[in-house]
Design a protein around this motif. Sequence first.
Motif: not given
Lengths: 312, 278
Positions: A30, A33-34, A37, A41, B95, B107, B110, B113-114, B117
């Motif tokens: 993970r 990716l963080l 992400l 946010i 990413a 995945w 995710v 989600f991108f 936005t």
Amino acid sequence: MTATTTAPLATAHVRTPDPSKARLRAWATRAPLLPALIFMIVVTQLPFVATVVISFFDWNALYPKARHFTGVDNYREVLTDADLRHSVWTTVLLTVTVVLVSLVLGLLLALLLDRRFRGRGVVRTLLIAPFLVVPVAAALLWKHVLYNPEYGLLNGLLHYVGGPQPDWISNTPLLAVEASLIWQWTPFMMLILLAGLQSRDQQQMEAARVDGASGWQMFRYLTLPHLRRYLELGALLGSIYIVQNFDAVFTITSGGLGTANLPYTVYQSFYQAHENGLASAAGVLVVIGSIIIATFALRVVSSLFREEAGRA
Amino acid sequence: MSTITAQRKGRGLGLVAWLLGIVFFLPIAWMALTSFHSEADAATNPPSFGAALTLDGYREFFGTGGGASPWPALINSTVASLASTLFVLLLALPAAYALSIRRVRKWTDVLFFFLSTKMLPVVAGLLPIYLFAKNTDMLDNIWLLVILYTSMNLPIAVWMMQSFLAEVPVAIIEAARVDGARLPTILARVVAPIALPGIAATALICFIFSWNELLFARVLTGVVAETAPVFLTGFITSQGLFLAKVCAASLVVSLPVLAAGFAAQDKLVQGLSLGAVK
């Protein structure tokens, strides 16, 4: 066509009996990716939450001391305000007209460019150019160089055929904005649809031709169904950008003459009228409208995406 | 249909395509021609096609005619576009790796989600960002734009790059791993060479979008951090006399985007449709 074809590589290596080690591995997977992400946010979601909070306050930036909580009053005001309702209507009209017309023109151009002819590469390059002019520059070009009633190119050409010399922006303001956007977005639609045309199953097309299908029959029963996804994708990506259009409205009419769309109205109510609460409420309403479009958009992109993942 | 009529029809449609291509390009061609006319020749009706060519419009634009120099704005745009593109790549590459090669669970969620936005309108967060910038003395600061442009392009970049990285065959990566190659080696020797054209296309599209952006720049910059599109808005009310200058300015500001776009026409489609159309 199932998601199982894309089974995660990582899971193959996580069959270790030690659960803490497995957890560590999951975090290692993970980790890359963080940053992206968390960044997204913080920079996009937090400001929106703040907008929602501000939308419940009566807050004029010029009188910061008078700021107080008003509940849904801003929303009531926004929804009953005639100017704002008009800008909702303008946004819908602008988006629908520009997307539909540029989609139809784009399809026409894509069909023409799908054929072989001398200089096809040059024509393609000529057609893409409008999409590659900086939006503000394109808007300036239409405002001053084409639409100007005295020395604009449109009236200059009309002069040769002895036509009338209208003041385009004053007479048909919304149409003037739409025409400039259609000019910019038709190439985008053409590019996507051309990619769609060139991904047709050539064997199937050939078989239909051998079976004696006419050009129209092949278009109607083979090409159009195949293009449906691409048409949807073009329409939805176009909508996402045109709903948010600011540059053309701001440059060509400065929101005047009934051409103010929602983004322009929100910009104006906080940047010029300093009404932070009202602007935020309007902004939240724009988001709700966008969510409705986005739900459709995500569904279309998701189906295209699943098809792609299934093929891989 | 006989072959001769089919050929004639084919040639006819080719001509229609040429005609439409010219119609679409005409405004740009006219803008280019006008930019090389004197202001007097630019503002005539009927238009003067054969008027003498001059560089006055460009001289005016670049400030030797007494107006504000466009150089700071052009430099700001270059810095904002290049820096944000670099940040986007730095964030999107890992990413995309986690979303395509060594896939995290869920995945697709995710990824969506991108994308979601991107559908949040800019105006939805503009006011809090403005207030934040004002309270932290970040107004009129080019680095604030860099951060915002990074967030504007990151979703697109993640989508594009995951689709480019997903094209790297799993078998090759597995083979390299069996041969004892470790992750950095695999990334540098196996993944990067295959994905490089895609990464370049991603960078190009991020650059174009940052270069074009107006709303953030208009609201958040002033004198110091003004970008090229904001500089162009100075011509919005330009009346009569400055047509050649407006054309020269519009062309100069559009030049990087035109050059980049022509150079990567095919990749542009794939990128703009978020990798969904190949």
